[in-house]
Design an enzyme around this catalytic site. Structure first.
Site: not given
Length: 411
Positions: A162, A188, A199, A284, A406, A411
């Site tokens: 993602t 992932k 996880t 991220e 983010n 969502t």
């Protein structure tokens, strides 16, 4: 993140989820994601019967495929995983559960295996129903293009991503008594990472022969040593899943009494640890890999809780991003962790430099330490002086890019 590789274990540079014998995989684009170059559905398949084990999120709000997975895995048989990215199928009610069942049903017919031996998994945006027409088409495409080449392995690895930047894939070979067995894995995860027992998404394959019960025991042990040691943002997902299939194609049997069990467990620990650390490195906006070791705790739980509290602190993580040896943020986080701590016997090292001792700052070369912290790896060691237990958590820094990602991700 350089790992010590035991003599009996060989990491395979081009290996992945299809390296173990008689496993196939594929990834495809079916239109869940808007970018056509981003694969969004895949299948992992054992050509012969296989046992299975799986662990799932402990979040009370969990996705439909997690509910179905908990039901299907009870039988101890697992021949296939069908997984989509771009849509989590979470908070989707009765329809969401039926959609997960339909994914298993479609896959079952195409692969000619019972739906109860299929694990359905999803990841992505929460609260939207799956586009089942696209999902159905994707499953047909993926089942028709199964294979065991490195390209097939890469495609399924990409199909589960993602916000990940890097694909995460590994395979190892374990030598035992003139034979060899393989373990492969993909994962992932880059955000919403603070697992408990499992996880994000992690899928593992092995051609060892092992019972479902023993496989479950091994998976729990590996998860404790790896996935339960990481945190990116302290936020647990609704879809966390770790699953393993074992088909016995290598001819190596792993039993509770045999010498192979120790080798298999160490190999699975190695793969799981590698994948867990790869998730941290792909956090991220992450630029740092941070290892937090808490020693001298009254109990293992106290050590773990203290290390995780430090690792989840936004102030600690931003200081690490700025290469700032801000010891005050670290010790104050330990102080509110809710565990017994003896300040008079507490010491803190950053990159092996003593910065805090017995409730007072220590004398150290600030500029030199700051320079050392500009490297990717940072090591924090905190002694809290109440006992003999220790534990380690792995985390990453918190950057401006994390906020940007983010703030824009719905969502």
């Amino acid at each position: 993140m350089k790992e010590h590789v035991p003599e009996y274990l060989q990491e395979l540079p081009s290996g992945g989820i299809v390296t173990p014998k008689e496993f196939q995989a594929s990834g495809t684009y079916c239109g869940i994601k808007t970018a056509k170059e981003r694969l969004d559905l895949g299948i992992i398949f054992s050509k012969i019967p296989a046992t299975g084990a799986a662990l799932f999120t402990t979040n009370k709000i969990c996705a439909a495929p997690v509910l179905l997975g908990r039901k299907n895995i009870r039988g101890g048989k697992l021949r296939a995983v069908v997984v989509n990215s771009g849509n989590a199928n979470a908070c989707t009610g009765e329809r969401g559960y039926k959609d997960a069942e339909e994914m298993a049903s479609i896959t079952s017919k195409l692969l000619a295996i019972p739906p109860e031996e299929i694990l359905v998994s999803s990841t992505g945006i929460i609260g939207k129903h799956l586009p089942m027409d696209k999902i159905s088409s994707g499953i047909q495409q993926a089942s028709a293009s199964l294979g065991n080449t490195p390209a097939h392995g890469r495609s399924i690895t990409q199909a589960i991503m993602t916000t990940d930047i890097r694909p995460k894939s590994i395979a190892i070979k374990i030598k035992t008594q003139g034979k060899e067995m393989f373990i492969g894995g993909i994962s992932k995860g880059a955000g919403m990472i603070s697992p408990n027992i499992a996880t994000m998404l992690c899928f593992l394959t092995t051609d060892a022969k092992i019972s479902a019960d023993l496989l479950h025991t091994c998976l729990v042990h590996s998860a404790e040593q790896s996935f339960n040691r990481i945190t990116i943002d302290g936020h647990m997902s609704t879809n966390d899943t770790a699953a393993i299939m074992a088909n016995g194609a290598s001819g190596v049997e792993v039993t509770s009494e045999g010498a192979e069990l120790s080798l298999f467990q160490k190999g699975l620990d190695y793969v799981a640890g590698w994948l867990a650390k790869a998730i941290i490195l792909d956090g991220e906006g992450a630029t740092k890999f941070i290892q937090i070791l808490v020693t001298g705790a009254k109990s293992l739980n106290d050590a773990t809780k203290t290390a995780r509290t430090i690792g989840d602190s936004p102030l600690v993580k931003t200081a690490m991003h700025g290469s700032d040896p801000n010891w005050g943020r670290i010790v104050s986080a330990a102080g509110y962790a809710g565990v017994e701590l003896d300040e008079a016997n507490t010491t803190l090292h950053i990159n092996d430099v003593l910065v805090y001792e017995k409730g007072m700052p220590a004398s150290f070369d600030y500029a030199a330490l700051k320079t050392s912290m500009q490297a990717r790896d940072i090591f924090i060691k905190l002694q809290i002086g109440t006992g003999d237990y220790s534990d380690t958590i792995w985390t990453c820094d918190l950057s401006k890019e994390y906020v940007s990602i983010n703030a824009d991700y719905h969502t």
